[in-house]
Design a protein around this motif. Structure first.
Motif, mmCIF file in Angstrom:
data_model
loop_
_atom_site.group_PDB
_atom_site.id
_atom_site.type_symbol
_atom_site.label_atom_id
_atom_site.label_comp_id
_atom_site.label_asym_id
_atom_site.label_seq_id
_atom_site.Cartn_x
_atom_site.Cartn_y
_atom_site.Cartn_z
ATOM 1 N N GLN A 30 42.253 58.589 37.859
ATOM 2 C CA GLN A 30 41.823 57.879 38.893
ATOM 3 C C GLN A 30 40.789 57.264 38.390
ATOM 4 O O GLN A 30 39.443 58.221 38.312
ATOM 5 N N LEU A 31 40.631 56.365 38.584
ATOM 6 C CA LEU A 31 39.177 55.801 38.362
ATOM 7 C C LEU A 31 38.927 55.162 39.800
ATOM 8 O O LEU A 31 39.547 54.415 40.357
ATOM 9 N N GLN A 32 37.293 55.212 40.481
ATOM 10 C CA GLN A 32 37.126 54.573 41.215
ATOM 11 C C GLN A 32 35.332 53.845 40.754
ATOM 12 O O GLN A 32 34.700 54.605 40.267
ATOM 13 N N CYS A 89 32.336 53.308 36.794
ATOM 14 C CA CYS A 89 33.458 53.480 36.772
ATOM 15 C C CYS A 89 33.681 54.835 36.763
ATOM 16 O O CYS A 89 33.433 55.868 35.348
ATOM 17 N N TYR A 120 37.092 45.070 37.901
ATOM 18 C CA TYR A 120 37.723 46.391 38.018
ATOM 19 C C TYR A 120 37.539 46.893 37.063
ATOM 20 O O TYR A 120 37.112 46.018 36.190
ATOM 21 N N GLY A 126 40.870 51.084 38.343
ATOM 22 C CA GLY A 126 39.951 51.239 39.952
ATOM 23 C C GLY A 126 40.363 50.026 40.899
ATOM 24 O O GLY A 126 40.906 49.232 40.759
#
Length: 121
Positions: A2-4, A21, A93, A112
């Motif tokens: 999971q990318l934030q 990220c 992104y 993300g």
């Protein structure tokens, strides 16, 4: 993975921002990249970096202004943006691929949610 993504905002032309990220779930593997998408335009490649950080790639219009880096101890990739221009306005992104680097968005496996960057003139 999971990318934030975070760090976007409103800045005047000539200003700077640093995007982050953060990955969770598993370690970043192979290449990570930043893409951006402006309203009504295709998603375009901005920069990519190898797992070691030893190889980086940039889209021509950001060379010399943007710097991609990573801290594998924090499982985080950064995009330092200097001398921002109104044409840099877009949703940015972060993405990661299990393969070698590519400037094509469809070669990336993880994305993300995007962070808005707005540069005013």
């Amino acid at each position: 993975v999971q990318l934030q993504a975070s760090g976007g905002g409103l800045v005047q032309a000539g200003g700077s921002l640093r995007l982050s990220c953060a990955a969770s779930g598993r370690r970043f593997s192979s290449y990570a990249a930043w893409f951006r998408q402006a309203p009504g335009k295709e998603r375009e490649f901005v920069a990519a970096i190898s797992w070691s950080g030893g190889s980086t790639y940039y889209e021509d219009s950001v060379k010399g202004r943007f710097t991609i880096s990573r801290d594998n101890t924090k499982n985080t990739v950064y995009l330092r943006m200097l001398s921002l221009k109104p044409e840099d306005t877009a949703v940015y992104y972060c993405a990661a691929t299990l393969r070698s680097w590519s400037s094509n968005w469809y070669n990336y496996d993880y994305w993300g949610q995007g962070t808005q960057v707005t540069v005013s003139s």
